[in-house]
Design an enzyme around this catalytic site. Structure first.
Site, PDB file in Angstrom:
ATOM      1  N   ARG A 104     -45.605 103.207 -14.536  1.00  0.00           N
ATOM      2  CA  ARG A 104     -45.153 103.967 -13.652  1.00  0.00           C
ATOM      3  C   ARG A 104     -45.778 105.371 -13.221  1.00  0.00           C
ATOM      4  O   ARG A 104     -45.571 106.036 -12.391  1.00  0.00           O
ATOM      5  CB  ARG A 104     -43.658 104.362 -14.452  1.00  0.00           C
ATOM      6  CG  ARG A 104     -42.653 105.119 -13.504  1.00  0.00           C
ATOM      7  CD  ARG A 104     -42.120 104.818 -12.203  1.00  0.00           C
ATOM      8  NE  ARG A 104     -41.686 103.540 -12.213  1.00  0.00           N
ATOM      9  CZ  ARG A 104     -41.359 102.685 -11.278  1.00  0.00           C
ATOM     10  NH1 ARG A 104     -41.211 103.279 -10.024  1.00  0.00           N
ATOM     11  NH2 ARG A 104     -40.864 101.495 -11.448  1.00  0.00           N
ATOM     12  N   SER A 340     -39.651 102.920 -21.775  1.00  0.00           N
ATOM     13  CA  SER A 340     -39.037 101.681 -21.509  1.00  0.00           C
ATOM     14  C   SER A 340     -39.287 100.941 -20.246  1.00  0.00           C
ATOM     15  O   SER A 340     -40.353 101.132 -19.628  1.00  0.00           O
ATOM     16  CB  SER A 340     -37.542 101.694 -21.941  1.00  0.00           C
ATOM     17  OG  SER A 340     -37.072 100.374 -22.014  1.00  0.00           O
ATOM     18  N   HIS A 342     -38.579 101.196 -17.079  1.00  0.00           N
ATOM     19  CA  HIS A 342     -39.015 101.717 -15.873  1.00  0.00           C
ATOM     20  C   HIS A 342     -40.298 102.382 -15.997  1.00  0.00           C
ATOM     21  O   HIS A 342     -41.402 102.361 -15.147  1.00  0.00           O
ATOM     22  CB  HIS A 342     -38.200 102.886 -15.512  1.00  0.00           C
ATOM     23  CG  HIS A 342     -38.129 103.470 -14.038  1.00  0.00           C
ATOM     24  ND1 HIS A 342     -38.563 104.554 -13.948  1.00  0.00           N
ATOM     25  CD2 HIS A 342     -37.544 102.875 -12.785  1.00  0.00           C
ATOM     26  CE1 HIS A 342     -38.653 104.702 -12.395  1.00  0.00           C
ATOM     27  NE2 HIS A 342     -38.393 103.747 -11.677  1.00  0.00           N
ATOM     28  N   CYS A 343     -40.714 102.742 -17.377  1.00  0.00           N
ATOM     29  CA  CYS A 343     -41.846 103.552 -17.490  1.00  0.00           C
ATOM     30  C   CYS A 343     -43.136 102.521 -17.335  1.00  0.00           C
ATOM     31  O   CYS A 343     -44.174 102.953 -17.149  1.00  0.00           O
ATOM     32  CB  CYS A 343     -41.856 104.189 -18.972  1.00  0.00           C
ATOM     33  SG  CYS A 343     -40.489 105.527 -19.258  1.00  0.00           S
ATOM     34  N   VAL A 344     -42.871 101.258 -17.438  1.00  0.00           N
ATOM     35  CA  VAL A 344     -43.882 100.421 -17.623  1.00  0.00           C
ATOM     36  C   VAL A 344     -44.276  99.461 -16.382  1.00  0.00           C
ATOM     37  O   VAL A 344     -45.199  98.472 -16.106  1.00  0.00           O
ATOM     38  CB  VAL A 344     -43.961  99.391 -18.626  1.00  0.00           C
ATOM     39  CG1 VAL A 344     -43.980  99.812 -20.166  1.00  0.00           C
ATOM     40  CG2 VAL A 344     -42.677  98.503 -18.732  1.00  0.00           C
TER      41      VAL A 344
END
Length: 359
Positions: A104, A340, A342-344
């Site tokens: 992200r 989590s 969204h971050c990946v």
């Protein structure tokens, strides 16, 4: 590959906005999801096996709804991913050297103009030079080579998790992140607003002050406050008055209730509880949150932590996404890295890859 197929547009070229490009909302149709496979047990402080189990379930779930492009750092990572994802269709593997998995933030930010799809390649410096980043900041060029897309190269440090857009010219961010001294120290709020207007089509940037305690990204907006449609914002609240997040989340809530959209209309604000239990790793607080969900074609994946508030969070979110399956997946191991789902992940909008023909 010939340079004409991956044409680089620097800061002297016409801006995306001047050519009619803007970043769409996450809920707009996707061509695919891009993500990176976890590696290095030392990097995950002994949690790599659990992280990979959760990651495999995330990729399997996304692949039910849309294609997945999976970056793998080396032969070991690729073999592990292929073994765990055996039988899963729609996954394309790309061997790309990486420092970490938070695509992200180090990945490209896609922009669209009608059916044309391009992206902006921002600088990434690991959230203000906190960790290694020299490989991660090059990853968007691997995406460009695969897609054969004309794209912009921008020298400003910008992370996808620091911006939350409604697709109608409005975005949310935090001062704690965008104004941190090791990102863009020579730029003030007006400078940043102008750059985001020109490169992502953001006409109105709404500033919150800060994010969660223990968030090494310095208050990324995608851990606390998200658009679920053009006029509706879901935001985290802390129910424990003794918690350091209590005052910060209350301040955010008050600011959000005073904000208006591009037409001057107030937003609908929905509150989302934070997990009840405090999580720590090696004596340092982690930032678990249900706001780090990822929206895709017909689905939303929501991180779960084995927490008393898991079910409540799903009850809040499910009515906000009519027509999408809202799916809770375990993120108890993944959060040990500080983020989590969204971050990946990074969405590639649906459309025709732009080759820069009209320049």
């Amino acid at each position: 590959m010939p340079e004409t197929l991956t044409r680089h547009l620097g800061q002297d070229a016409p801006t995306p906005r001047s050519l009619g490009f803007a970043m769409p909302a996450e809920w707009a149709p996707h061509a695919a999801t891009w993500t990176s496979w976890p590696f290095d047990d030392e990097l995950w402080v002994g949690h790599l096996e659990g992280v990979r189990r959760e990651f495999a379930e995330l990729v399997r779930t996304i692949a039910r709804f849309e294609p997945v492009h999976l970056l793998v750092r080396d032969q070991e990572a690729e073999q592990d991913a292929r073994t765990r994802l055996q039988g899963v269709s729609g996954v394309t593997f790309h061997r790309v050297p990486l420092d970490d998995v938070w695509f992200r933030d180090n990945g490209p930010l896609f922009v669209v103009r009608g059916q044309d799809v391009s992206f902006v390649n921002w600088e990434f410096n690991s959230w203000g030079q906190k960790f290694e980043w020299l490989l991660d900041t090059q990853a968007p060029e691997a995406v460009a080579r695969f897609l054969e897309v004309a794209h912009w190269d921008q020298s400003v440090v910008m992370e996808g998790g620091s911006l939350e857009l409604n697709g109608q010219g409005v975005a949310l961010t935090t001062r704690q992140c965008l104004k941190s001294e090791f990102r863009n120290p020579g730029l003030d709020e007006s400078d940043l607003e102008g750059i985001l207007r020109d490169y992502l089509g953001i006409e109105k940037l709404l500033w919150l002050d800060a994010g969660l305690e223990g968030d090494h990204t310095d208050g990324h907006i995608d851990t606390i406050t998200r658009f679920v449609d053009e006029r509706t914002i879901v935001t985290c609240v802390c129910e424990d008055a003794s918690d350091a997040n209590f005052a910060t989340m209350n301040d955010n809530l008050a600011r959000l209730r005073a904000f208006t959209d591009a037409q001057g209309r107030p937003f609908e604000i929905v509150t989302l509880p934070l997990p009840a239990n405090r999580l720590e790793l090696e004596g340092k607080r982690l930032p678990p949150t249900y706001a780090n969900f990822y929206i895709g074609n017909g689905f939303v994946v929501v991180p779960m932590y084995g927490d008393p508030n898991d079910a409540r969070a799903l009850e809040v979110l499910r009515p906000l996404f009519p027509g999408r399956e809202v799916i809770g997946l375990s993120s108890r191991e993944l959060i040990t890295g500080g983020g989590s789902f969204h971050c990946v992940t990074q969405q590639q909008p649906a459309g025709r890859i732009w080759k820069g023909e009209d320049l």
